[in-house]
Scaffold this motif. Structure first.
Motif, PDB file in Angstrom:
ATOM      1  N   ALA A  87       0.826  -1.210   0.000  1.00 55.30           N
ATOM      2  CA  ALA A  87       0.000   0.000   0.000  1.00 55.30           C
ATOM      3  C   ALA A  87       0.859   1.258   0.000  1.00 55.30           C
ATOM      4  O   ALA A  87       0.645   2.177  -0.799  1.00 55.30           O
ATOM      5  CB  ALA A  87      -0.943  -0.011   1.202  1.00 55.30           C
ATOM      6  N   LEU A  88       1.850   1.301   0.890  1.00 53.98           N
ATOM      7  CA  LEU A  88       2.708   2.488   0.968  1.00 53.98           C
ATOM      8  C   LEU A  88       3.569   2.624  -0.280  1.00 53.98           C
ATOM      9  O   LEU A  88       3.797   3.737  -0.768  1.00 53.98           O
ATOM     10  CB  LEU A  88       3.589   2.417   2.221  1.00 53.98           C
ATOM     11  N   SER A 135       2.852   1.522  -3.350  1.00 56.52           N
ATOM     12  CA  SER A 135       1.992   1.971  -4.452  1.00 56.52           C
ATOM     13  C   SER A 135       1.639   3.447  -4.290  1.00 56.52           C
ATOM     14  O   SER A 135       1.590   4.200  -5.279  1.00 56.52           O
ATOM     15  CB  SER A 135       0.717   1.131  -4.501  1.00 56.52           C
ATOM     16  N   PHE A 136       1.396   3.854  -3.061  1.00 55.39           N
ATOM     17  CA  PHE A 136       1.125   5.276  -2.807  1.00 55.39           C
ATOM     18  C   PHE A 136       2.308   6.138  -3.241  1.00 55.39           C
ATOM     19  O   PHE A 136       2.135   7.136  -3.957  1.00 55.39           O
ATOM     20  CB  PHE A 136       0.826   5.481  -1.322  1.00 55.39           C
ATOM     21  N   ALA A 155      -4.543  -3.674  -1.784  1.00 55.60           N
ATOM     22  CA  ALA A 155      -3.628  -2.702  -1.195  1.00 55.60           C
ATOM     23  C   ALA A 155      -3.057  -1.767  -2.257  1.00 55.60           C
ATOM     24  O   ALA A 155      -2.913  -0.559  -2.033  1.00 55.60           O
ATOM     25  CB  ALA A 155      -2.499  -3.430  -0.471  1.00 55.60           C
ATOM     26  N   GLN A 156      -2.736  -2.313  -3.425  1.00 56.71           N
ATOM     27  CA  GLN A 156      -2.183  -1.473  -4.500  1.00 56.71           C
ATOM     28  C   GLN A 156      -3.213  -0.472  -5.002  1.00 56.71           C
ATOM     29  O   GLN A 156      -2.882   0.699  -5.230  1.00 56.71           O
ATOM     30  CB  GLN A 156      -1.696  -2.379  -5.639  1.00 56.71           C
ATOM     31  N   GLY A 199      -3.680   2.213  -2.205  1.00 53.02           N
ATOM     32  CA  GLY A 199      -2.561   3.153  -2.171  1.00 53.02           C
ATOM     33  C   GLY A 199      -2.577   4.101  -3.353  1.00 53.02           C
ATOM     34  O   GLY A 199      -2.282   5.300  -3.210  1.00 53.02           O
ATOM     35  N   SER A 200      -2.931   3.590  -4.531  1.00 50.97           N
ATOM     36  CA  SER A 200      -3.004   4.443  -5.722  1.00 50.97           C
ATOM     37  C   SER A 200      -4.103   5.488  -5.583  1.00 50.97           C
ATOM     38  O   SER A 200      -3.927   6.645  -5.978  1.00 50.97           O
ATOM     39  CB  SER A 200      -3.251   3.572  -6.964  1.00 50.97           C
ATOM     40  N   ALA A 213      -3.014   8.230  -3.287  1.00 51.55           N
ATOM     41  CA  ALA A 213      -1.980   9.063  -3.920  1.00 51.55           C
ATOM     42  C   ALA A 213      -2.593  10.117  -4.834  1.00 51.55           C
ATOM     43  O   ALA A 213      -2.206  11.296  -4.784  1.00 51.55           O
ATOM     44  CB  ALA A 213      -1.014   8.176  -4.700  1.00 51.55           C
TER      45      ALA A 213
END
Length: 262
Positions: A68-69, A71-72, A143-144, A147-148, A151
């Motif tokens: 997650a982080l 991808s963010f 999670a991806q 995170g995206s 962002a």
């Protein structure tokens, strides 16, 4: 009848001394994106909490946080490069060069050191290759995407409004859907094969992988990552061909690459 009929008559034009109604208040961006964020939380976080209770011993919680982080950070820096290029009034070729250089650095400095996939297609390919459990792959992809989404909402809040037009969804498919899906599947599959077999490149693997990925982007122009396509579509609020091409095509290429890598 006389003047009796005039009592019910109203002029369509306002009287000169009558004040016009106040304009409606501008829409709050936070209110507009709230349903999207709530849907992400309900569809991903609640099952995640239930699953983590049984899977924490396998280190899954840490892996999902990294996904997650990561991808963010990846999508944040890429979209910040797009906004920065627009602020500097760079041309199309110069903007593409800046974004590709940013992607190259993020692959070398973020993707490889973290050990995360940071790409939904590569995650699906790893699952098809038997390197990742199906239940874990679903959570990784969630999670991806989460995170995206965070962002691009951060970019929306931080970037000036006059630069928001620089960020948009992937371009609509040209020609027939079959050719567009085949194009996306071909390049996404090549990217997944590269990621799954990167250890065969020997020394300097991060540099070699990053360079080949940039070549794939320049040659094919494909997105090769459904979470990245989702991020641009979410920012612009336009979802044309997101599922039909950029998700289905990338998924087909990823499954084929994972099957070949077994």
């Amino acid at each position: 009848p006389g003047y009796r009929g005039l009592a019910s008559w109203r002029s369509p034009m306002p009287w000169p001394f009558r004040r016009p109604p106040p304009p409606p208040p501008p829409a709050d961006p936070a209110v507009e994106i709230a349903p999207v964020l709530v849907a992400i939380l309900c569809c991903w976080c609640i099952p995640l909490l239930l699953y983590l209770a049984a899977a924490a011993r396998r280190g899954l919680a840490r892996a999902l946080v990294v996904e997650a982080l990561g991808s963010f950070a990846f999508k944040l820096f890429v979209h910040a490069a797009i906004v920065g290029s627009a602020w500097c009034a760079l041309g199309g070729d110069a903007t593409a060069a800046v974004v590709q250089a940013t992607v190259w650095l993020l692959i070398v400095l973020l993707a490889f050191p973290s050990g995360a996939f940071l790409n939904s297609a590569i995650t699906l390919a790893a699952c098809a290759a038997g390197k990742l459990a199906q239940s874990d792959a679903v959570l990784y992809i969630g999670a991806q995407f989460a995170g995206s989404a965070v962002a691009v909402e951060a970019i929306r809040a931080l970037a000036p409004l006059d630069l928001h037009g620089a960020i948009g969804p992937p371009p609509p498919a040209e020609g027939s859907y079959s050719s567009a899906i085949l194009h996306e599947a071909l390049f996404a599959g090549a990217n997944c094969l590269l990621a799954l077999n990167s250890s065969a490149l020997g020394t300097g693997t991060p540099l070699k992988v990053a360079t080949i990925v940039i070549l794939l982007i320049r040659i094919g122009g494909a997105c090769m990552d459904p979470s990245a396509a989702f991020a641009g579509a979410l920012f612009a609020g336009r979802y044309t061909d997101l599922v039909e091409v950029y998700c289905v095509g990338a998924a087909l290429g990823a499954i084929a690459a994972g099957t070949l890598s077994r």
